[in-house]
Write a protein that holds these residues in place. Structure first.
Motif, PDB file in Angstrom:
ATOM      1  N   LYS A  24       0.826  -1.216   0.000  1.00  0.00           N
ATOM      2  CA  LYS A  24       0.000   0.000   0.000  1.00  0.00           C
ATOM      3  C   LYS A  24       0.858   1.263   0.000  1.00  0.00           C
ATOM      4  O   LYS A  24       0.495   2.268  -0.573  1.00  0.00           O
ATOM      5  N   MET A  25       2.013   1.193   0.665  1.00  0.00           N
ATOM      6  CA  MET A  25       2.907   2.346   0.761  1.00  0.00           C
ATOM      7  C   MET A  25       3.712   2.577  -0.520  1.00  0.00           C
ATOM      8  O   MET A  25       4.142   3.681  -0.781  1.00  0.00           O
ATOM      9  N   ARG A  26       3.921   1.518  -1.291  1.00  0.00           N
ATOM     10  CA  ARG A  26       4.758   1.600  -2.486  1.00  0.00           C
ATOM     11  C   ARG A  26       4.001   2.264  -3.628  1.00  0.00           C
ATOM     12  O   ARG A  26       2.847   1.988  -3.886  1.00  0.00           O
ATOM     13  N   SER A  27       4.674   3.153  -4.320  1.00  0.00           N
ATOM     14  CA  SER A  27       4.110   3.774  -5.512  1.00  0.00           C
ATOM     15  C   SER A  27       4.075   2.742  -6.634  1.00  0.00           C
ATOM     16  O   SER A  27       5.019   1.958  -6.778  1.00  0.00           O
ATOM     17  N   PRO A  28       3.020   2.726  -7.454  1.00  0.00           N
ATOM     18  CA  PRO A  28       2.967   1.753  -8.554  1.00  0.00           C
ATOM     19  C   PRO A  28       4.125   1.892  -9.548  1.00  0.00           C
ATOM     20  O   PRO A  28       4.487   0.927 -10.209  1.00  0.00           O
ATOM     21  N   SER A  29       4.723   3.064  -9.627  1.00  0.00           N
ATOM     22  CA  SER A  29       5.829   3.261 -10.564  1.00  0.00           C
ATOM     23  C   SER A  29       7.177   2.836  -9.982  1.00  0.00           C
ATOM     24  O   SER A  29       8.154   2.717 -10.709  1.00  0.00           O
ATOM     25  N   SER A  30       7.233   2.602  -8.668  1.00  0.00           N
ATOM     26  CA  SER A  30       8.508   2.206  -8.056  1.00  0.00           C
ATOM     27  C   SER A  30       8.664   0.688  -8.120  1.00  0.00           C
ATOM     28  O   SER A  30       7.685  -0.045  -8.153  1.00  0.00           O
ATOM     29  N   PRO A  31       9.921   0.213  -8.119  1.00  0.00           N
ATOM     30  CA  PRO A  31      10.130  -1.241  -8.179  1.00  0.00           C
ATOM     31  C   PRO A  31       9.755  -1.913  -6.868  1.00  0.00           C
ATOM     32  O   PRO A  31       9.690  -1.270  -5.818  1.00  0.00           O
ATOM     33  N   ILE A  32       9.503  -3.197  -6.942  1.00  0.00           N
ATOM     34  CA  ILE A  32       9.234  -3.982  -5.737  1.00  0.00           C
ATOM     35  C   ILE A  32      10.523  -4.022  -4.922  1.00  0.00           C
ATOM     36  O   ILE A  32      11.600  -4.247  -5.474  1.00  0.00           O
ATOM     37  N   PRO A  33      10.456  -3.794  -3.610  1.00  0.00           N
ATOM     38  CA  PRO A  33      11.684  -3.813  -2.805  1.00  0.00           C
ATOM     39  C   PRO A  33      12.356  -5.186  -2.807  1.00  0.00           C
ATOM     40  O   PRO A  33      11.727  -6.202  -3.089  1.00  0.00           O
ATOM     41  N   VAL A  34      13.613  -5.195  -2.467  1.00  0.00           N
ATOM     42  CA  VAL A  34      14.348  -6.442  -2.282  1.00  0.00           C
ATOM     43  C   VAL A  34      14.084  -6.885  -0.844  1.00  0.00           C
ATOM     44  O   VAL A  34      14.254  -6.105   0.086  1.00  0.00           O
ATOM     45  N   PHE A  35      13.683  -8.124  -0.663  1.00  0.00           N
ATOM     46  CA  PHE A  35      13.370  -8.642   0.659  1.00  0.00           C
ATOM     47  C   PHE A  35      14.466  -9.602   1.105  1.00  0.00           C
ATOM     48  O   PHE A  35      14.912 -10.442   0.337  1.00  0.00           O
ATOM     49  N   THR A  36      14.902  -9.466   2.349  1.00  0.00           N
ATOM     50  CA  THR A  36      15.830 -10.418   2.951  1.00  0.00           C
ATOM     51  C   THR A  36      15.236 -10.877   4.270  1.00  0.00           C
ATOM     52  O   THR A  36      14.542 -10.117   4.945  1.00  0.00           O
ATOM     53  N   SER A  37      15.490 -12.111   4.622  1.00  0.00           N
ATOM     54  CA  SER A  37      15.022 -12.621   5.911  1.00  0.00           C
ATOM     55  C   SER A  37      15.897 -13.785   6.330  1.00  0.00           C
ATOM     56  O   SER A  37      16.737 -14.251   5.576  1.00  0.00           O
ATOM     57  N   ASP A  38      15.652 -14.234   7.553  1.00  0.00           N
ATOM     58  CA  ASP A  38      16.310 -15.452   8.007  1.00  0.00           C
ATOM     59  C   ASP A  38      15.482 -16.640   7.515  1.00  0.00           C
ATOM     60  O   ASP A  38      14.601 -16.482   6.687  1.00  0.00           O
ATOM     61  N   ASP A  39      15.726 -17.793   8.042  1.00  0.00           N
ATOM     62  CA  ASP A  39      15.068 -19.011   7.559  1.00  0.00           C
ATOM     63  C   ASP A  39      13.655 -19.106   8.128  1.00  0.00           C
ATOM     64  O   ASP A  39      13.367 -19.920   9.002  1.00  0.00           O
TER      65      ASP A  39
END
Length: 172
Positions: A24-39
């Motif tokens: 919801k916070m992301r603008s439609p013109s911006s790329p999808i963020p890179v996600f990192t997490s643990d296992d």
């Protein structure tokens, strides 16, 4: 920047709620963020639910028609960082690229294929919040005694400090 937070259990449903809030916070013109997490397997399933599309595999004319399946979008990038420990000491860190092109991801992080990708962005936020808010320090006098006050602390913290410092930056 702290885009969103979600209080809940470590379940897929709670992870989906968190990613919907980020979307919801992301603008439609911006790329999808890179996600990192643990296992944490709930992340993978939740990312596909929020950043996925339904694809119908081609029918080959023999047997039952294949069922539609949910697949990640082409520009979704997700990296799992596994920390192997022995007696609470990290002796190995393994990174797995779950979604996304490995070459593109390493380029975004300014690294080659042998370099380290960690959860330092998320770990930095956790450390900043824990050191800045006394109520998040366990075994302290100011520890949150009620769930209501605990839930109100992060939005108040985020609003009061967003002008002063940046919490979370994605490499673009």
């Amino acid at each position: 920047m702290l885009l969103s937070h979600h209080e809940g259990k470590h379940s897929t449903e709670d992870a989906i709620e968190l990613f919907k809030e980020v979307e919801k916070m992301r603008s439609p013109s911006s790329p999808i963020p890179v996600f990192t997490s643990d296992d944490w397997d709930a992340f993978e399933e939740a990312l596909i639910n929020v950043y996925g599309k339904i694809e119908l595999p081609q029918y080959k004319g023999i047997g039952r028609k294949p069922l539609p399946k949910l697949v990640p979008l082409d520009d979704l990038k997700y990296i799992k960082v596994l920390k192997k420990k022995v007696k609470n000491y990290v002796f190995e860190t393994v990174q797995r690229i779950i979604f996304g092109d490995p070459e593109e991801i390493f380029e975004m992080f300014g690294a080659d294929s042998d370099s380290y990708i960690g959860t330092s962005y998320a770990e930095r936020i956790n450390l900043t919040i824990r050191t800045s808010l006394a109520r998040f320090i366990r075994k302290g006098m100011n520890f949150s005694k009620t769930k209501r006050m605990h839930q109100k602390a992060i939005p108040t913290f985020g609003r009061s400090t967003l002008e002063i410092r940046t919490f979370f930056m994605m490499p673009f």
